[in-house]
Design a protein around this motif. Sequence first.
Motif, PDB file in Angstrom:
ATOM      1  N   HIS A 208      86.403  94.808  33.129  1.00  0.00           N
ATOM      2  CA  HIS A 208      86.000  95.535  31.925  1.00  0.00           C
ATOM      3  C   HIS A 208      85.602  94.561  30.828  1.00  0.00           C
ATOM      4  CE1 HIS A 208      87.004  97.094  27.836  1.00  0.00           C
ATOM      5  NE2 HIS A 208      86.320  98.127  28.258  1.00  0.00           N
ATOM      6  N   ALA A 209      84.412  94.761  30.279  1.00  0.00           N
ATOM      7  CA  ALA A 209      83.945  93.995  29.122  1.00  0.00           C
ATOM      8  C   ALA A 209      83.222  94.936  28.175  1.00  0.00           C
ATOM      9  CB  ALA A 209      83.044  92.848  29.564  1.00  0.00           C
ATOM     10  N   GLY A 210      83.824  96.089  27.941  1.00  0.00           N
ATOM     11  CA  GLY A 210      83.195  97.127  27.135  1.00  0.00           C
ATOM     12  C   GLY A 210      82.615  98.212  28.024  1.00  0.00           C
ATOM     13  N   VAL A 211      82.478  99.400  27.472  1.00  0.00           N
ATOM     14  CA  VAL A 211      81.952 100.545  28.215  1.00  0.00           C
ATOM     15  C   VAL A 211      80.570 100.914  27.689  1.00  0.00           C
ATOM     16  CG1 VAL A 211      82.262 103.006  28.707  1.00  0.00           C
ATOM     17  CG2 VAL A 211      84.224 101.457  28.806  1.00  0.00           C
ATOM     18  N   VAL A 212      79.631 101.078  28.606  1.00  0.00           N
ATOM     19  CA  VAL A 212      78.278 101.534  28.279  1.00  0.00           C
ATOM     20  C   VAL A 212      78.151 102.972  28.752  1.00  0.00           C
ATOM     21  CG1 VAL A 212      75.814 101.213  28.679  1.00  0.00           C
ATOM     22  CG2 VAL A 212      77.310  99.217  28.473  1.00  0.00           C
ATOM     23  N   THR A 213      77.873 103.883  27.842  1.00  0.00           N
ATOM     24  CA  THR A 213      77.677 105.265  28.278  1.00  0.00           C
ATOM     25  C   THR A 213      76.299 105.383  28.928  1.00  0.00           C
ATOM     26  OG1 THR A 213      76.729 106.057  26.191  1.00  0.00           O
ATOM     27  CG2 THR A 213      79.129 106.096  26.398  1.00  0.00           C
ATOM     28  N   GLY A 214      76.218 106.232  29.932  1.00  0.00           N
ATOM     29  CA  GLY A 214      74.972 106.415  30.673  1.00  0.00           C
ATOM     30  C   GLY A 214      74.930 105.643  31.978  1.00  0.00           C
TER      31      GLY A 214
ATOM     32  N   ASP B  71      85.679 109.698  25.894  1.00  0.00           N
ATOM     33  CA  ASP B  71      85.635 110.815  24.949  1.00  0.00           C
ATOM     34  C   ASP B  71      86.313 110.448  23.635  1.00  0.00           C
ATOM     35  OD1 ASP B  71      85.697 113.828  24.140  1.00  0.00           O
ATOM     36  OD2 ASP B  71      87.803 113.219  24.122  1.00  0.00           O
ATOM     37  N   PHE B  72      87.468 109.801  23.721  1.00  0.00           N
ATOM     38  CA  PHE B  72      88.205 109.412  22.522  1.00  0.00           C
ATOM     39  C   PHE B  72      87.385 108.458  21.662  1.00  0.00           C
ATOM     40  CE2 PHE B  72      91.298 106.336  20.623  1.00  0.00           C
ATOM     41  CZ  PHE B  72      91.841 107.189  19.682  1.00  0.00           C
TER      42      PHE B  72
ATOM     43  N   ARG C 105      82.637 117.641  31.967  1.00  0.00           N
ATOM     44  CA  ARG C 105      83.139 117.972  30.632  1.00  0.00           C
ATOM     45  C   ARG C 105      82.645 116.948  29.603  1.00  0.00           C
ATOM     46  NH1 ARG C 105      86.772 120.634  27.528  1.00  0.00           N
ATOM     47  NH2 ARG C 105      87.916 119.425  25.970  1.00  0.00           N
ATOM     48  N   LEU C 106      82.478 115.700  30.037  1.00  0.00           N
ATOM     49  CA  LEU C 106      81.970 114.675  29.129  1.00  0.00           C
ATOM     50  C   LEU C 106      80.586 115.057  28.625  1.00  0.00           C
ATOM     51  CD1 LEU C 106      82.769 111.834  28.009  1.00  0.00           C
ATOM     52  CD2 LEU C 106      81.368 110.875  29.845  1.00  0.00           C
ATOM     53  N   TYR C 107      79.727 115.532  29.518  1.00  0.00           N
ATOM     54  CA  TYR C 107      78.402 116.028  29.110  1.00  0.00           C
ATOM     55  C   TYR C 107      78.536 117.213  28.158  1.00  0.00           C
ATOM     56  CZ  TYR C 107      75.224 113.492  32.297  1.00  0.00           C
ATOM     57  OH  TYR C 107      74.453 112.556  32.930  1.00  0.00           O
ATOM     58  N   ALA C 108      79.423 118.134  28.511  1.00  0.00           N
ATOM     59  CA  ALA C 108      79.560 119.354  27.712  1.00  0.00           C
ATOM     60  C   ALA C 108      80.031 119.047  26.294  1.00  0.00           C
ATOM     61  CB  ALA C 108      80.539 120.305  28.400  1.00  0.00           C
ATOM     62  N   GLN C 109      80.927 118.073  26.159  1.00  0.00           N
ATOM     63  CA  GLN C 109      81.489 117.754  24.850  1.00  0.00           C
ATOM     64  C   GLN C 109      80.548 116.927  23.978  1.00  0.00           C
ATOM     65  OE1 GLN C 109      83.975 120.122  24.922  1.00  0.00           O
ATOM     66  NE2 GLN C 109      85.091 118.660  23.663  1.00  0.00           N
ATOM     67  N   HIS C 110      79.769 116.047  24.614  1.00  0.00           N
ATOM     68  CA  HIS C 110      78.993 115.086  23.818  1.00  0.00           C
ATOM     69  C   HIS C 110      77.484 115.189  24.026  1.00  0.00           C
ATOM     70  CE1 HIS C 110      82.619 113.062  22.465  1.00  0.00           C
ATOM     71  NE2 HIS C 110      83.081 113.179  23.690  1.00  0.00           N
TER      72      HIS C 110
ATOM     73  N   ASN D  80      72.986 112.292  24.481  1.00  0.00           N
ATOM     74  CA  ASN D  80      73.821 111.355  23.737  1.00  0.00           C
ATOM     75  C   ASN D  80      74.515 110.378  24.691  1.00  0.00           C
ATOM     76  OD1 ASN D  80      75.107 110.317  21.376  1.00  0.00           O
ATOM     77  ND2 ASN D  80      76.942 111.485  21.865  1.00  0.00           N
ATOM     78  N   ILE D  81      74.964 110.881  25.822  1.00  0.00           N
ATOM     79  CA  ILE D  81      75.629 110.018  26.805  1.00  0.00           C
ATOM     80  C   ILE D  81      74.642 109.024  27.406  1.00  0.00           C
ATOM     81  CG2 ILE D  81      76.756 109.980  29.072  1.00  0.00           C
ATOM     82  CD1 ILE D  81      78.574 110.908  26.810  1.00  0.00           C
TER      83      ILE D  81
END
Length: 610
Positions: A458-464, A526-527, A573-578, A582-583
């Motif tokens: 892990h060196a940071g999270v990239v959404t998508g 999500d957080f 749910r990640l798609y539904a929330q954000h 955006n993701i």
Amino acid sequence: MSQKSKRIKELFGYACTLTREQGVGAMASRAAGFCKRRFLGKKARYLPGKETLQAQRQDAAAQKFPTISILTPLYNTPENFLRPYIESVIGQTAPNWQLVLADASDADHAKVADIVREYAADEPRIVYTKIENKGISANTNAAAKLATGSYLALADHDDMLAPHAVYCAGRLLAETGADFVYSDEALFEKSPERPKVGHFKPDYAPEYLMAVNYICHLAVFKKELFEAVGGERPACDGAQDHDLFLRIIDEMQRRDPAAKPLHIPQVLYYWRVHAASTSSGTDAKPYVVAAAQKAVADHLAATGRRGTVEEGKFPGTCHIRWQIDEPQPLVSILIPNKDHIDDLEKCLHSLYAKTTYESFEVLVVENNSADPATFAYYKKLPQRYENARVITYNGGFNFSAINNFARRYAHGQYLLLLNNDVEVLNGDWLTQMVGECSQPGVGICGAMLYYPDDTVQHAGVVTGLGGYAGHSHKYHKRGGSGYMFRLATVQDYSAVTAACLLVRTAVYDAVHGLDEAFTVAFNDVDFCLRVRDAGWRIVWTPYAELYHYESKSRGSDEKDTTKKARFDAERERLYAQHGRDNILHDPYYSPSLSLDYEDFRESADLRNLK
């Protein structure tokens, strides 16, 4: 499993998901783009087609774009560099430019003036002046005095502009009235049509900018701001642009705290690689290192931040050791645990044996252990480890609910979410994380996590990535610089993993903690996104290093159909929330980089580039 096998397996999984969700056509299109780029060459891969360039010329003629004065100091410029540079400006698809050339060449290079006058005779937008050589900053300032545009841009005498540089910058400035915009760039040796590599940048990333001048070229900013900060400073020659950008942004935010530069995700600048250029590395100009440290130190002083600027992990990068208030703020370390006391003991022993930060408490959150040895271990734990205690969570495994439960018992100003299967490596890891998380606007800090084989976990999270979210530089060898130093400098990211996540307690409470509908997967993503949406920044540091024996306590979700179904539901749910868009459009990741791999390689189809 080898790194290559892991990548192939994960890529195949993503291909199946893309086919299922978007159809065979979408998958075929991505595959065709990959094959075209991989097997049919890379010529002119960042340049728009002729039809696009012609359309820009027609559109620009009808627009009222602000004039951009391009400042270029000349010094003994070789003819084979100077002519292509001037012609790249003359060939722009938009007319709203002025080229200001300040010539400090010596008497043996009088031909420089002859070449410029040759072009200026036919092009009134070229302004030339002969000056005494007083260094790059003073020479740039001399050029600025002759600029008539409302915006300024900086360009080196041995580089080239993309034909649509002025158009793209002018259009965005006209639409937004922005104070400052910057673009992507590419390196070349002989011709921009054969670029070596592209530098695809994130949107404005303030922590990253303090570590290294990732903005570089092409930068366009209001002339009025340049004048307000006094132009470039000779004291920072070698890192004069880095220094200028920091001071201009400081001035922008002094006037409007929400102001920030805008990023144009297009390659608008071509940086020539040769022996004397900083594009070939800072070894060509060693004074760059000291100048960059001064620029960042002065930025800290101007903004009232307290820290010591040191050389980073690689030449040309900076690292700030932040001053932490005394007494040290208390950190509450929350460690969920179910049996696996060997893992827990390794975690706690490394934590207490190595950590130099003194003000912390440990809350081990018991969750449905069945082994009597676990409870015997718990009984002795408070005597063995100072300020450590066990609290019991009664309920099924739900990572979010467990941590929310533990927060009720935490007394710290910061909460550290920590897996029981990690091992601390460097003593100042927590000091580094608290220092970063205590900075204005920062709500969360993540750490560098390695697999036991010393590759990056892990060196940071990239959404998508993979369609949802993935880890930056996953499987990269330990000790590397990564893409544009992104593996070796403090970074801005959209998310970090909760395997080791430090958050201000007030921020945790303000967003109501972790979402308990995310029981296992994506609760951290999500957080972090909710924290980001609330106006806080998420930072990752390579100076907090730990081993992560990933998922030892849970096993693999892929081999259990029930767990896999839960994982898929939480992913949706990640798609539904954000929101899917955006993701898939992480502001700290370029749309020209791959969503299929974690190593920052170019996208197979260079989507959105042209």
